[in-house]
Design a protein around this motif. Structure first.
Motif, mmCIF file in Angstrom:
data_model
loop_
_atom_site.group_PDB
_atom_site.id
_atom_site.type_symbol
_atom_site.label_atom_id
_atom_site.label_comp_id
_atom_site.label_asym_id
_atom_site.label_seq_id
_atom_site.Cartn_x
_atom_site.Cartn_y
_atom_site.Cartn_z
ATOM 1 N N UNK A 173 0.808 5.115 3.804
ATOM 2 C CA UNK A 173 2.264 4.956 3.802
ATOM 3 C C UNK A 173 2.784 4.806 5.230
ATOM 4 N N UNK A 174 2.293 5.623 6.130
ATOM 5 C CA UNK A 174 2.716 5.529 7.539
ATOM 6 C C UNK A 174 2.300 4.186 8.123
ATOM 7 N N UNK A 188 3.973 5.630 -5.671
ATOM 8 C CA UNK A 188 2.640 5.581 -5.045
ATOM 9 C C UNK A 188 1.984 6.952 -5.022
ATOM 10 N N UNK A 189 2.762 7.947 -4.682
ATOM 11 C CA UNK A 189 2.211 9.306 -4.634
ATOM 12 C C UNK A 189 1.774 9.749 -6.021
ATOM 13 N N UNK A 194 -5.118 12.688 -0.550
ATOM 14 C CA UNK A 194 -3.693 12.772 -0.221
ATOM 15 C C UNK A 194 -3.442 12.480 1.255
ATOM 16 N N UNK A 195 -4.407 12.803 2.117
ATOM 17 C CA UNK A 195 -4.265 12.457 3.536
ATOM 18 C C UNK A 195 -4.356 10.945 3.696
ATOM 19 N N UNK A 196 -5.246 10.319 2.957
ATOM 20 C CA UNK A 196 -5.373 8.866 3.016
ATOM 21 C C UNK A 196 -4.098 8.191 2.523
ATOM 22 N N UNK A 216 3.750 -1.130 10.096
ATOM 23 C CA UNK A 216 3.540 -2.586 10.060
ATOM 24 C C UNK A 216 4.853 -3.315 9.822
ATOM 25 N N UNK A 217 5.674 -2.804 8.917
ATOM 26 C CA UNK A 217 6.973 -3.434 8.647
ATOM 27 C C UNK A 217 7.858 -3.366 9.885
#
Length: 191
Positions: free
Chosen positions: A18-19, A168-169, A11-13, A24-25
């Motif tokens: 996501x961050x 995604x989660x 979950x940390x990965x 990047x965007x």
């Protein structure tokens, strides 16, 4: 717990991924804004007023204008047609060709008469240089702008992004829930 142990948790990965994607965007978008010197370096064409040069749904690249005297103004059928400008209309951004330009010496500003290539008459009011967002650079991606046009209301964009994050989660956490259910089944004893 030490940082390397924390980073091994799935979950940390997921959160880190996501961050990283969001960063990047943002870097890509602000990098384009800096490189093209405009707030809107990429735009979707919303109407057919510039056909056959630009079609509704085309994604176009726009550069900021530093020197308005360099904007070429001429009709679409001239040997060298005028530049295609993006400017702020009354309620939305408009993409039309500059067909005439006028210099106002008192205000030391330029104004432009614009005309959509597929329209029967020129636009009603001149466009002052302060309304010009930029100039079409001649590069477009056909049809890709339809995606941006689909997400036009801001609320639809936010809902779509939130949906993808939740999806995604769920996809990433589903194996953990399955393992936990299986381990709970093994731990229960019949009466």
């Amino acid at each position: 717990m030490k940082l390397p142990d924390v980073m091994k948790r799935d979950y940390v990965q997921i959160v880190v991924m996501i961050v990283a994607v969001i960063l990047a965007v943002l870097v890509f978008w602000y990098g384009l804004r800096f490189a093209f010197r405009t707030e809107y370096p990429i735009l979707a064409v919303a109407s057919g007023s510039m056909e056959p040069v630009l079609y509704a749904g085309d994604l176009i690249f726009v550069e900021g204008v530093q020197n308005f005297s360099n904007i070429h103004a001429a009709p679409k059928d001239a040997d060298t047609p005028g530049d295609i400008l993006v400017y702020q209309g009354l309620t939305e951004l408009i993409v039309h060709r500059a067909v005439e330009k006028t210099y106002n010496e008192d205000a030391e500003t330029w104004s432009f008469k614009t005309w959509g290539d597929n329209n029967n008459w020129p636009d009603g009011r001149p466009v002052d240089e302060s309304s010009v967002i930029g100039r079409y650079v001649g590069f477009k991606v056909p049809w890709l702008g339809n995606i941006a046009l689909f997400f036009e209301p801001f609320e639809r964009k936010v809902a779509f992004i939130a949906l993808w994050i939740v999806l995604l989660i769920v996809i990433e956490l589903a194996p953990f829930a399955e393992k936990r259910l299986k381990s709970d089944d093994r731990e229960t004893k019949p009466l």
